[in-house]
Design a protein around this motif. Structure first.
Motif, PDB file in Angstrom:
ATOM      1  N   PHE A 117       0.806  -1.141  -0.016  1.00 11.25           N
ATOM      2  CA  PHE A 117       0.041  -0.222   0.033  1.00 11.25           C
ATOM      3  C   PHE A 117       0.830   1.223   0.006  1.00 11.25           C
ATOM      4  CE2 PHE A 117      -3.309  -2.850   1.849  1.00 11.25           C
ATOM      5  CZ  PHE A 117      -4.633  -2.726   0.785  1.00 11.25           C
ATOM      6  N   THR A 118       0.450   2.021  -0.915  1.00  7.41           N
ATOM      7  CA  THR A 118       1.448   3.315  -1.117  1.00  7.41           C
ATOM      8  C   THR A 118       0.167   4.551  -1.358  1.00  7.41           C
ATOM      9  OG1 THR A 118       2.015   3.056  -3.376  1.00  7.41           O
ATOM     10  CG2 THR A 118       3.541   2.387  -1.786  1.00  7.41           C
ATOM     11  N   PRO A 119      -0.145   5.358  -0.271  1.00 10.83           N
ATOM     12  CA  PRO A 119       0.812   5.351   0.937  1.00 10.83           C
ATOM     13  C   PRO A 119       0.250   4.570   1.999  1.00 10.83           C
ATOM     14  CG  PRO A 119      -0.959   7.152   0.778  1.00 10.83           C
ATOM     15  CD  PRO A 119      -1.004   6.385  -0.731  1.00 10.83           C
ATOM     16  N   PRO A 120       1.101   4.338   2.855  1.00  7.52           N
ATOM     17  CA  PRO A 120       0.844   3.145   3.944  1.00  7.52           C
ATOM     18  C   PRO A 120      -0.677   3.330   4.515  1.00  7.52           C
ATOM     19  CG  PRO A 120       2.829   3.926   4.156  1.00  7.52           C
ATOM     20  CD  PRO A 120       2.418   4.917   3.159  1.00  7.52           C
ATOM     21  N   VAL A 121      -1.295   2.400   5.121  1.00  8.12           N
ATOM     22  CA  VAL A 121      -2.689   2.328   6.016  1.00  8.12           C
ATOM     23  C   VAL A 121      -2.092   1.870   7.369  1.00  8.12           C
ATOM     24  CG1 VAL A 121      -4.859   1.450   6.111  1.00  8.12           C
ATOM     25  CG2 VAL A 121      -3.898   1.607   3.667  1.00  8.12           C
ATOM     26  N   LYS A 122      -2.577   2.626   8.363  1.00  6.26           N
ATOM     27  CA  LYS A 122      -1.903   2.787   9.469  1.00  6.26           C
ATOM     28  C   LYS A 122      -2.013   1.358   9.983  1.00  6.26           C
ATOM     29  CE  LYS A 122      -6.275   4.857  11.776  1.00  6.26           C
ATOM     30  NZ  LYS A 122      -6.646   6.042  12.493  1.00  6.26           N
ATOM     31  N   ASN A 123      -3.016   0.709   9.890  1.00  4.50           N
ATOM     32  CA  ASN A 123      -3.458  -0.872  10.494  1.00  4.50           C
ATOM     33  C   ASN A 123      -3.322  -1.914   9.352  1.00  4.50           C
ATOM     34  OD1 ASN A 123      -6.000  -0.105   9.517  1.00  4.50           O
ATOM     35  ND2 ASN A 123      -7.172  -1.350  10.647  1.00  4.50           N
ATOM     36  N   ILE A 124      -2.478  -1.681   8.563  1.00  2.00           N
ATOM     37  CA  ILE A 124      -2.338  -2.878   7.598  1.00  2.00           C
ATOM     38  C   ILE A 124      -0.596  -2.737   7.610  1.00  2.00           C
ATOM     39  CG2 ILE A 124      -2.551  -3.672   5.319  1.00  2.00           C
ATOM     40  CD1 ILE A 124      -5.055  -2.077   4.973  1.00  2.00           C
ATOM     41  N   ALA A 125      -0.200  -3.699   7.495  1.00  3.86           N
ATOM     42  CA  ALA A 125       1.295  -4.135   7.170  1.00  3.86           C
ATOM     43  C   ALA A 125       1.489  -4.750   5.622  1.00  3.86           C
ATOM     44  CB  ALA A 125       2.089  -5.032   8.130  1.00  3.86           C
ATOM     45  N   SER A 126       2.250  -4.058   4.884  1.00  7.65           N
ATOM     46  CA  SER A 126       2.475  -4.605   3.625  1.00  7.65           C
ATOM     47  C   SER A 126       3.726  -5.512   3.692  1.00  7.65           C
ATOM     48  CB  SER A 126       2.695  -3.497   2.597  1.00  7.65           C
ATOM     49  OG  SER A 126       1.721  -2.728   2.421  1.00  7.65           O
ATOM     50  N   ILE A 127       3.499  -6.681   3.621  1.00  7.57           N
ATOM     51  CA  ILE A 127       4.490  -7.839   3.860  1.00  7.57           C
ATOM     52  C   ILE A 127       4.923  -8.492   2.379  1.00  7.57           C
ATOM     53  CG2 ILE A 127       4.986 -10.058   4.956  1.00  7.57           C
ATOM     54  CD1 ILE A 127       2.387  -9.533   6.588  1.00  7.57           C
ATOM     55  N   LEU A 128       6.299  -8.067   2.088  1.00  3.07           N
ATOM     56  CA  LEU A 128       6.737  -8.233   0.816  1.00  3.07           C
ATOM     57  C   LEU A 128       7.960  -9.465   0.929  1.00  3.07           C
ATOM     58  CD1 LEU A 128       6.945  -4.883  -0.982  1.00  3.07           C
ATOM     59  CD2 LEU A 128       5.268  -6.650  -1.269  1.00  3.07           C
ATOM     60  N   PHE A 129       8.116 -10.141   0.015  1.00  8.51           N
ATOM     61  CA  PHE A 129       9.386 -11.083  -0.224  1.00  8.51           C
ATOM     62  C   PHE A 129      10.321  -9.890  -1.005  1.00  8.51           C
ATOM     63  CE2 PHE A 129       6.243 -14.270   0.057  1.00  8.51           C
ATOM     64  CZ  PHE A 129       6.863 -15.056   0.722  1.00  8.51           C
ATOM     65  N   ALA A 130      11.542 -10.161  -0.656  1.00  7.96           N
ATOM     66  CA  ALA A 130      12.582  -9.222  -1.334  1.00  7.96           C
ATOM     67  C   ALA A 130      12.838  -9.514  -2.849  1.00  7.96           C
ATOM     68  CB  ALA A 130      13.892  -9.177  -0.412  1.00  7.96           C
ATOM     69  N   GLU A 131      12.033  -9.079  -3.633  1.00  8.86           N
ATOM     70  CA  GLU A 131      12.091  -9.701  -5.040  1.00  8.86           C
ATOM     71  C   GLU A 131      13.416  -9.185  -5.635  1.00  8.86           C
ATOM     72  OE1 GLU A 131       7.683  -7.789  -4.683  1.00  8.86           O
ATOM     73  OE2 GLU A 131       9.697  -7.134  -4.285  1.00  8.86           O
ATOM     74  N   ASP A 132      14.158  -8.172  -5.032  1.00  8.54           N
ATOM     75  CA  ASP A 132      15.424  -7.840  -5.918  1.00  8.54           C
ATOM     76  C   ASP A 132      16.447  -9.019  -5.319  1.00  8.54           C
ATOM     77  OD1 ASP A 132      15.460  -7.049  -2.939  1.00  8.54           O
ATOM     78  OD2 ASP A 132      16.454  -5.395  -3.280  1.00  8.54           O
ATOM     79  N   GLN A 133      16.310  -9.463  -4.297  1.00 10.59           N
ATOM     80  CA  GLN A 133      17.345 -10.497  -4.002  1.00 10.59           C
ATOM     81  C   GLN A 133      16.805 -11.767  -4.714  1.00 10.59           C
ATOM     82  OE1 GLN A 133      17.081 -11.102   0.273  1.00 10.59           O
ATOM     83  NE2 GLN A 133      18.565  -9.163   0.676  1.00 10.59           N
ATOM     84  N   GLN A 134      15.619 -12.027  -4.961  1.00 14.73           N
ATOM     85  CA  GLN A 134      15.263 -13.093  -5.675  1.00 14.73           C
ATOM     86  C   GLN A 134      15.911 -13.147  -7.112  1.00 14.73           C
ATOM     87  OE1 GLN A 134      10.682 -12.985  -4.577  1.00 14.73           O
ATOM     88  NE2 GLN A 134      11.004 -14.778  -5.732  1.00 14.73           N
ATOM     89  N   GLY A 135      15.782 -11.981  -7.829  1.00 14.71           N
ATOM     90  CA  GLY A 135      16.219 -11.800  -9.176  1.00 14.71           C
ATOM     91  C   GLY A 135      17.860 -12.030  -9.227  1.00 14.71           C
ATOM     92  N   PHE A 136      18.419 -11.347  -8.153  1.00  9.52           N
ATOM     93  CA  PHE A 136      19.893 -11.363  -8.114  1.00  9.52           C
ATOM     94  C   PHE A 136      20.619 -12.546  -7.884  1.00  9.52           C
ATOM     95  CE2 PHE A 136      24.114 -10.314  -6.125  1.00  9.52           C
ATOM     96  CZ  PHE A 136      24.414  -9.300  -6.757  1.00  9.52           C
ATOM     97  N   VAL A 137      19.850 -13.585  -7.243  1.00  4.21           N
ATOM     98  CA  VAL A 137      20.430 -14.894  -6.911  1.00  4.21           C
ATOM     99  C   VAL A 137      20.081 -15.722  -8.112  1.00  4.21           C
ATOM    100  CG1 VAL A 137      20.528 -14.779  -4.283  1.00  4.21           C
ATOM    101  CG2 VAL A 137      18.444 -15.644  -5.551  1.00  4.21           C
ATOM    102  N   ALA A 138      18.881 -15.593  -8.832  1.00  7.09           N
ATOM    103  CA  ALA A 138      18.660 -16.069 -10.203  1.00  7.09           C
ATOM    104  C   ALA A 138      19.672 -15.693 -10.998  1.00  7.09           C
ATOM    105  CB  ALA A 138      17.322 -15.790 -10.570  1.00  7.09           C
ATOM    106  N   GLY A 139      20.112 -14.494 -11.275  1.00 10.93           N
ATOM    107  CA  GLY A 139      21.106 -13.908 -12.098  1.00 10.93           C
ATOM    108  C   GLY A 139      22.479 -14.382 -11.781  1.00 10.93           C
TER     109      GLY A 139
END
Length: 415
Positions: free
Chosen positions: A120-142
């Motif tokens: 969520f951008t901007p953030p919502v005060k009672n919601i946590a946006s939980i992401l996997f580190a996509e940049d790290q995923q792509g990097f190790v695949a590379g």
């Protein structure tokens, strides 16, 4: 032991015990991805269920696991409206759940929500946006692709999904990883228009990559669209790297699909780890909403949210020595000795002056598959299609610690 001392001791132990079990009556709802299938092995839904059941056991909390009938905004809205009144904390997943999650968060400002794989951008005060580190995923695949390709043709490729920041983080992360491991390797990149093979664009992707003679390894970061293209590429002898789930299991059907021997591995998003840790922080009263929570590589592979799947049939190429080298890379990334070099907000590379280390490919829009429906079905096993689910599963409990504390209190009182 006099009565006054007993009273204060009892009070202290009661408060201490209560602190550990402050959420003893917490009701937690986990909403899975939508779809008609029941639990299917290898999918993120199966992994989510394992993590939820591992973390949430009575009397610490009561768990409600449910799935929408379909992966639509309307279905998520209907389901969340039903479970919201009786639960205290909610985990939802993905784009189609975001509107319903936001609406329920506004309606119940005293309750907390976590949404996986949506920010969520901007953030919502009672919601946590939980992401996997996509940049790290792509990097190790590379890194993996380059380690193989630098001894061959020094050409690799990544199939990206829609051109949005979360996908750019994977695509540009891949290209940065390639350049880190092999400076003179070329990372070819392309973006699809959809994740679900609309207008059968996977054929154009397949042709675009096959037309570059000498491509050694291709990474799928485009869900169903990428899976269909990658199946055709591996069947033509090109090595593949899957994504999100162990695709050798979920999409190459345990080696029963042509080209499965050329699937080197997959970069797995371990939902079990993320869901378990999310519920755990909630039960310890450490859950923080209103912002972004990222889960990435961990030195301990068992607790890493991002990890390599098994090499299965491709272990002669993805050798133990190569795996050892990849672990060394992971160690350096987690210790911040290697910077994957991706700007989170834009998904652009901070290493390349152009914002990307990619050599871009164009998709030939005029090429179509011979049998569009058949190829759509061949990609339907990919977990992004959201077709695996578990409905209303009750959890088992482990209450040893609670019983020990209770016995201690009783012994001290009546001593």
């Amino acid at each position: 032991m006099n009565a006054t001392f007993k009273f204060f001791l009892f009070t202290f132990l009661f408060i201490f015990s209560s602190k550990n079990y402050i959420y003893a009556s917490t009701n937690i709802a986990v909403i899975l991805h939508g779809g008609p299938d029941l639990q299917k092995e290898g999918t993120t839904n199966e992994s989510t269920v394992k993590g939820a059941r591992e973390a949430c056991t009575p009397p610490i909390c009561n768990l409600e696991l449910t799935n929408p009938k379909d992966e639509t905004e309307a279905e998520y809205k209907s389901l969340l409206s039903k479970v919201a009144p009786n639960n205290d904390f909610f985990i939802t997943q993905g784009y189609f759940a975001q509107k319903a999650t936001h609406e329920m968060a506004d309606k119940y400002p005293g309750k907390k929500f976590g949404i996986i794989n949506f920010e969520f951008t901007p953030p919502v005060k009672n919601i946590a946006s939980i992401l996997f580190a996509e940049d790290q995923q792509g990097f190790v695949a590379g890194l993996l692709a380059a380690e193989i390709s630098k001894k061959k043709n020094k050409k690799v490729a990544v199939i990206g999904g829609a051109d949005i920041p979360s996908v750019k983080r994977k695509v540009n992360g891949f290209a940065n990883g390639v350049k880190h491991a092999c400076e003179d390797c070329t990372a070819y990149c392309l973006y699809s228009k959809s994740f679900v093979n609309e207008n059968n664009e996977s054929q154009g992707i397949f042709n675009a990559i096959l037309n570059i003679k000498g491509i050694d390894v291709v990474y799928n970061a485009a869900s169903i669209t990428g899976t269909i293209a990658l199946k055709n590429l591996t069947a033509h002898g090109i090595y593949g790297i899957g994504d999100t789930t162990d695709e050798w299991v979920t999409n190459w059907a345990y080696g029963s699909v042509a080209g499965s021997e050329n699937l080197l591995t997959s970069i797995v998003q371990d939902y079990q780890v993320v869901v378990r840790d999310t519920i755990g922080t909630m039960l310890k009263n450490n859950f923080v909403a209103g912002g972004l929570v990222k889960h990435g590589l961990n030195l301990d592979s068992e607790n890493s949210a991002i990890k390599f799947a098994d090499c299965h049939e491709a272990c002669e190429i993805n050798t133990p020595n190569l795996k050892e080298n990849m672990q060394k890379y992971i160690d350096k990334i987690t210790k911040r000795q290697i910077d994957v070099g991706i700007d989170h907000k834009s998904g652009r590379s901070k290493i390349s002056p152009e914002g990307s280390s990619c050599t871009m490919l164009e998709i030939n829009k005029h090429n179509t598959m011979k049998d569009n429906d058949e190829n759509r079905r061949s990609g339907s096993d990919h977990d992004h299609e959201r077709k695996s689910a578990v409905a209303n599963i009750s959890s088992t409990s482990s209450i040893t610690l609670f019983l020990i504390n209770s016995i201690i209190i009783l012994v001290l009182i009546f001593h």
